[in-house]
Design an enzyme around this catalytic site. Structure first.
Site, PDB file in Angstrom:
ATOM      1  N   ASN A 132      25.735  29.913  22.659  1.00 14.13           N
ATOM      2  CA  ASN A 132      26.244  28.998  21.494  1.00 14.13           C
ATOM      3  C   ASN A 132      27.834  29.040  21.367  1.00 14.13           C
ATOM      4  O   ASN A 132      28.745  27.885  21.262  1.00 14.13           O
ATOM      5  CB  ASN A 132      25.839  29.692  19.898  1.00 14.13           C
ATOM      6  CG  ASN A 132      24.878  28.955  19.518  1.00 14.13           C
ATOM      7  OD1 ASN A 132      24.443  27.924  19.709  1.00 14.13           O
ATOM      8  ND2 ASN A 132      24.213  29.721  18.462  1.00 14.13           N
ATOM      9  N   HIS A 166      76.182  56.860  65.275  1.00 11.73           N
ATOM     10  CA  HIS A 166      75.017  57.000  63.978  1.00 11.73           C
ATOM     11  C   HIS A 166      74.494  55.671  63.721  1.00 11.73           C
ATOM     12  O   HIS A 166      73.199  55.611  63.393  1.00 11.73           O
ATOM     13  CB  HIS A 166      75.890  57.571  62.839  1.00 11.73           C
ATOM     14  CG  HIS A 166      75.260  58.003  61.790  1.00 11.73           C
ATOM     15  ND1 HIS A 166      74.631  59.210  61.729  1.00 11.73           N
ATOM     16  CD2 HIS A 166      75.130  57.340  60.484  1.00 11.73           C
ATOM     17  CE1 HIS A 166      73.759  59.250  60.822  1.00 11.73           C
ATOM     18  NE2 HIS A 166      73.994  58.265  59.888  1.00 11.73           N
ATOM     19  N   GLU A 205      74.710  61.901  69.227  1.00 15.80           N
ATOM     20  CA  GLU A 205      75.295  61.879  67.974  1.00 15.80           C
ATOM     21  C   GLU A 205      75.531  63.536  67.654  1.00 15.80           C
ATOM     22  O   GLU A 205      76.304  63.688  67.023  1.00 15.80           O
ATOM     23  CB  GLU A 205      74.197  61.433  66.875  1.00 15.80           C
ATOM     24  CG  GLU A 205      74.802  61.114  65.531  1.00 15.80           C
ATOM     25  CD  GLU A 205      73.978  60.986  64.416  1.00 15.80           C
ATOM     26  OE1 GLU A 205      72.774  60.737  64.733  1.00 15.80           O
ATOM     27  OE2 GLU A 205      74.179  61.261  63.243  1.00 15.80           O
TER      28      GLU A 205
END
Lengths: 700, 119
Positions: free
Chosen positions: A428, A45, A67
């Site tokens: 400004n 596994h 498996e």
């Protein structure tokens, strides 16, 4: 995956294969030992799972089948036999070969691998069916949904024990909200009284309305981990509202909150269905609320669909054509007013009705014509972004420009004429306001300065603000500069605010050194002039060390003003209604007392006044009763004495011809309902002129 | 910083999980099986990622043991499963697992699950 992980796995796989061999050998001696079978299964596994994760796909595929067989052995479905052990030994060797030849030519091994697997399959035999089930492909994913927004009705009712699985319902709500726009209704009906309350249980459940471009499966995926720990329903509601907006009752029935019969019974009354249902306790109030919200969303969406086609296309039209159209509409409105007056005089009911109909139409035409000229102010914001960027790099400053209210609409003419003024204000702020990064840090501010440019509607006006978090304006420096320029004298006493306002005076500049940014001959006086020519005003506030803000307030459009119509002699004038505070009758007694000082007593307060009759040198006798229009200007009150106040109405402004353009004190003209012309007074200018005149007189 | 415990008997999987989580800013405690995990519970743990098949003490038993501890009663516990472990997945959920990650997985999949359950 990185190579270090692959290498780590290779080392581990060698251990696993050794472990596998030991276990297999032991199993040969003790075929009944389930512990050994488990060890073998686990090794296979891990080889499979990790193999796939680290890119050993061939190994993963191979071990998967082995498996599967050992899973059956584990479950007692297959006995441990010699052929099985033989095959497993071969399989183990095969895996080792695959590892050793990773990357090389493995064609030779594929055949032997296939033989081994065939052997396993033959052994598994009858297990074929269940194996197929395992390998069954997942249901095909639904075709990619178009990027279209859909609405889902979600009911999420977690089991009380949901917390004990480490899940938090709140997270799911957050995830749902992240998918689109959601309306969430929490149901508290099931929360028990405090003394019975178990704080470790979840008693609340939710109804959610989600408008999203995500698919239904994406919505369901949010709840993937808790499918078994909750009652979940996800229903698309698109179909239901395609044709018509569903009734509240229909939605409740569809949601399963109530049966049609219950609705029938409840509707027997006369009140709104929702409140009846909620009060009678048939449905919890929250359910009604949720259904009502759905109804309103459905209605909105339907409306949106209806209006979508118009919004979708647009047309470029030259402003000349629009100006012409606006002129014509102005004429139309005037003619309409004349017709209305004529109809009233004629007294013919049919004509009066027609005149009213015409008024409705021309009002609509006027409004939509003006709205054509409206543009979102955001369309100019992008150029400012560029300006800030460029100036920052040339001045070595770091500034964020944050804009809000981009969709605030303003007349195109206003917008165009305003652009330069706004650029100057931003300049400004960048040049004089925001400090250099190092200075800011020293002052305990973030290195990066912020300039906010925001626009919003406020009543009939648009308010535009430029706010910076720079160093602010130093009133002492302003005063010194004004002295130097001879704008004030040593003895002039000014409040802080008045001192700041000195910078609006012509010829004033706060720049200590003229940089390549400022000093282009555009001062705040020019900005103020532009704003005032647009019938707006400009105010300034500043806090030293914290920054300054300039607020520009402008009318939405130049084409129309709300005016107060007055008469002096046989002549009509229009005053801008926004400046008018009240109208009172001129008290002759007070007038006689104060006649030389031109002051009127208004409820105990003295208000200076200008008589328009005197101002325009009207001949003829002064009428017995005169009226005073009290105007509020810059926090001060000034009276304007007229013969008669006619009333207020919207006025279409016609600009004066070139011959009259130089005349001071008039901002335009308009034509009255009776066809006569009225001048629109620039009352601010008139008051200023009167003040100057009074000043000269007192000097003499 | 949030602390995540990764429990797996496969050193390479542990290494990969730990590497991914540390890169994402979590602090990581590694354990090689359920028993090892329980002995390493000293510090405060915000989340557990556990394999199911392990020697000494498997994932299901570990989940049950963790849920019995007051400190771990409500923390997210995510199990690593494979496609073929549908039954085990349910066992895990019954034991109190929060969710699962299906092996094989990519680092970004791991992180998206972590972010789903741990905030």
């Amino acid at each position: 995956m990185e190579d270090i992980h692959r290498q780590a796995f290779r080392d581990e796989a060698a251990d696993l294969l050794a472990e596998l061999e030991t276990a297999l050998l032991e199993l040969e001696d003790a075929p009944q030992d389930s512990g050994l079978v488990n060890r073998i299964f686990r090794a296979m596994h891990t080889l499979k799972g990790s193999g796939a994760m680290f890119g050993f796909d061939d190994i993963a595929q191979f071990t998967h089948e082995v498996e599967t067989v050992f899973d059956k052995v584990r479950d007692g479905l297959l006995p441990v036999t010699r052929p099985l052990l033989d095959l497993t030994f071969q399989a183990k060797d095969h895996v080792r070969l695959l590892f050793e030849h990773d990357g090389g030519d493995i064609t030779a091994y594929i055949a032997s691998g296939a033989t081994i697997l065939e052997g396993f399959r033959a052994l598994a035999g009858e297990g074929e069916a269940s194996g197929a089930e395992h390998g069954a492909p997942a249901a095909p994913a639904p075709a990619q949904e178009a990027e279209r927004e859909r609405m889902f009705r979600i009911r999420f009712k977690p089991r009380p024990g949901i917390y004990s699985t480490g899940n938090n319902p709140e997270y799911f709500l957050e995830d749902i909200k992240a998918l689109g726009s959601a309306k969430v209704f929490a149901h508290f009906e099931d929360v028990p009284p405090l003394r019975e309350l178990d704080p470790q249980s979840c008693h609340i459940w939710w109804d959610i309305l989600l408008a999203t471009t995500s698919s239904e499966s994406a919505v369901r995926d949010v709840f993937m981990f808790v499918e078994d720990e909750c009652d979940l329903s996800v229903t698309p509601v698109e179909a239901a509202c395609e044709e018509k907006v569903p009734m509240l009752g229909e939605i409740l029935v569809e949601r399963g909150d109530i049966s049609p019969e219950q609705i029938e019974r409840a509707v027997a009354g006369q009140r709104r269905l929702g409140s009846i249902l909620a009060e009678s306790g048939v449905v919890p109030a929250k359910s009604v609320e949720a259904a009502l919200a759905e109804q309103s969303i459905a209605r909105d969406r339907q409306d949106a669909r209806k209006s979508a086609p118009e919004a979708a296309s647009s047309l470029r039209v030259s402003t000349d054509k629009l100006d012409r159209l606006q002129d014509l509409v102005g004429e139309l409105v005037i003619v309409q007013a004349q017709i209305k007056q004529a109809a009233a005089l004629l007294g013919n009911e049919a004509v009066v009705n027609l005149a009213e109909e015409l008024e409705r139409l021309s009002d609509d035409i006027r409004d939509s014509t003006l709205s054509i000229r409206m543009l979102p102010i955001g369309s100019t914001f992008s150029t400012y972004r560029r300006l800030v960027r460029d100036l920052c790099s040339s001045l070595g400053k770091e500034i964020d420009l944050v804009t809000t209210g981009e969709d605030t609409e303003l007349d195109k003419t206003v917008l165009d004429r305003l652009a330069d003024a706004l650029i100057h204000l931003l300049r400004n702020s960048i040049d004089h306001g925001i400090e250099l990064p190092a200075e800011r840090e020293a002052a305990g501010k973030p290195r990066k300065g912020t300039i906010r440019l925001q626009a919003e509607h406020s009543g009939g006006d648009v308010v535009i603000e430029v706010i910076d978090d720079g160093k602010g304006i130093d009133p002492a420096k302003v005063r010194a500069k004004a002295l130097e320029r001879g704008l004030i004298t040593e003895h002039t006493e000014l409040s802080q605010q008045k001192t700041l306002e000195l910078i609006f005076l012509p010829g004033f500049s706060t720049a200590e050194a003229v940089s390549n940014v400022s000093g282009r001959g555009v001062g705040m006086d020019v900005v103020k002039g532009v704003v005032e020519s647009l019938r707006g005003n400009i105010t300034l506030s500043s806090e030293q060390g914290r920054g300054s803000s300039v607020t520009v307030r402008l009318p939405l459009t130049l084409a129309i003003i709300d005016g107060l119509q007055v008469r002096v002699g046989d002549q009509g004038y229009v005053l801008p209604l926004e400046l008018v505070e009240e109208c009172v009758e001129l008290d002759k007694q007070n007038l006689e007392v104060c006649t030389r000082k031109r002051i009127v007593n208004l409820r105990g307060q003295v208000v200076p006044y200008i008589s328009l009759r005197e101002w325009f040198c009207f001949p003829g006798p002064v009428p017995a009763i005169e009226q005073v229009v009290i105007l509020g200007m810059n926090g001060q009150r000034v009276g304007l004495v007229v013969d008669h106040v006619v009333g207020e109405h919207q006025t279409v402004i016609k600009s004066l011809g070139p011959v009259f353009r130089k005349l001071d004190g008039f901002s335009g003209a308009t034509i009255q309902g009776d066809g006569s012309m009225s001048l629109i007074l620039d009352v601010k200018r008139i008051v200023n002129m009167a003040l100057e005149q009074a000043g000269r007189e007192s000097e003499r | 910083m949030k602390t995540i415990m990764t429990v797996d008997d496969s050193a390479s999987v542990r290494q990969m999980v730990a590497f991914t989580l540390k890169n994402a800013g979590y602090s990581v405690i590694e354990a090689s099986d359920g028993k090892d995990a329980l002995t390493k519970l000293g510090a405060k743990i915000d989340m557990v990622i556990t394999d199911l098949n392990m020697p000494n003490m498997d994932g299901i038993s570990l989940i049950k043991a963790l849920r019995a501890l007051p400190a771990c009663k409500f923390i997210p516990i995510v199990m690593l499963t494979t496609e073929s472990q549908a039954g085990r997945k349910q066992e895990g959920k019954d034991a109190g697992a929060t969710g699962w990650i299906v092996k094989p997985f990519k680092p970004e999949q791991l992180l998206s699950v972590v972010q789903k359950v741990l905030r």
